[in-house]
Design a protein around this motif. Sequence first.
Motif, short mmCIF file in Angstrom:
data_model
loop_
_atom_site.label_atom_id
_atom_site.label_comp_id
_atom_site.label_asym_id
_atom_site.label_seq_id
_atom_site.Cartn_x
_atom_site.Cartn_y
_atom_site.Cartn_z
N ARG A 1 0.83 -1.21 0.00
CA ARG A 1 0.00 0.00 0.00
C ARG A 1 0.87 1.26 0.00
O ARG A 1 0.56 2.24 -0.68
CB ARG A 1 -0.94 0.00 1.21
N GLU A 2 1.97 1.22 0.74
CA GLU A 2 2.89 2.35 0.76
C GLU A 2 3.47 2.61 -0.63
O GLU A 2 3.59 3.76 -1.05
CB GLU A 2 4.03 2.10 1.76
N ARG B 1 2.01 2.06 -3.42
CA ARG B 1 0.95 2.70 -4.22
C ARG B 1 0.79 4.16 -3.84
O ARG B 1 0.62 5.03 -4.68
CB ARG B 1 -0.37 1.94 -4.06
N GLU B 2 0.84 4.45 -2.53
CA GLU B 2 0.72 5.84 -2.07
C GLU B 2 1.83 6.72 -2.63
O GLU B 2 1.62 7.89 -2.91
CB GLU B 2 0.73 5.89 -0.54
N GLU B 3 3.00 6.14 -2.81
CA GLU B 3 4.13 6.89 -3.37
C GLU B 3 4.11 6.89 -4.90
O GLU B 3 5.03 7.41 -5.53
CB GLU B 3 5.45 6.29 -2.87
N SER B 4 3.09 6.27 -5.48
CA SER B 4 2.91 6.19 -6.94
C SER B 4 4.01 5.40 -7.65
O SER B 4 4.34 5.67 -8.80
CB SER B 4 2.81 7.59 -7.56
N TYR B 5 4.56 4.41 -6.96
CA TYR B 5 5.56 3.54 -7.57
C TYR B 5 4.89 2.42 -8.37
O TYR B 5 5.53 1.82 -9.23
CB TYR B 5 6.48 2.93 -6.53
N SER C 1 0.92 1.16 -10.17
CA SER C 1 -0.40 1.60 -10.61
C SER C 1 -1.49 0.92 -9.79
O SER C 1 -1.23 -0.04 -9.05
CB SER C 1 -0.59 1.27 -12.09
N ASN C 2 -2.71 1.40 -9.93
CA ASN C 2 -3.84 0.78 -9.24
C ASN C 2 -4.04 -0.66 -9.72
O ASN C 2 -4.39 -1.53 -8.93
CB ASN C 2 -5.12 1.59 -9.46
N LEU D 1 -1.44 -2.75 -8.09
CA LEU D 1 -1.82 -2.90 -6.68
C LEU D 1 -2.88 -3.99 -6.52
O LEU D 1 -2.76 -4.86 -5.65
CB LEU D 1 -2.34 -1.57 -6.13
#
Length: 125
Positions: free
Chosen positions: A81-82, A84-88, A90-91, A94
């Motif tokens: 989740r971290e 994804r939050e940092e945009s490393y 994609s959804n 994820l």
Amino acid sequence: MEDRNMKNPLYLQTKMENIRRYSHDALFQFPKKERYLLCRQIEDCIERIIREVIRFQKRYYKKNTLQEIDIELEFLRGLIREAREESYISNGRLADWMGHVDEAGKILGGLLKFYQEKEAGRSGK
């Protein structure tokens, strides 16, 4: 997934090895600055889970080891989740990655339930 797979520790180990391969591909797309921090944490977490699964297979009392695996799986979810939050990632990545981890969690849940029932049956006799 069939119920018999939920009670098979080798199936959990195979699933975790598949997650390791999937994670390797996903981590390769992270920025270079994160390869030595977040990527390393994710890889280490997966390795600890695999090590705990092997330890689980070799132990006589299995419940505590299953709880350790459960803790590590939850930590892995947090790291993903971290990312994804940092945009490393994609959804879509994820969702795929979490789907694999959730499937391992379901296998683990089946094992926990099986050994809790087994323990309850042994103490009830």
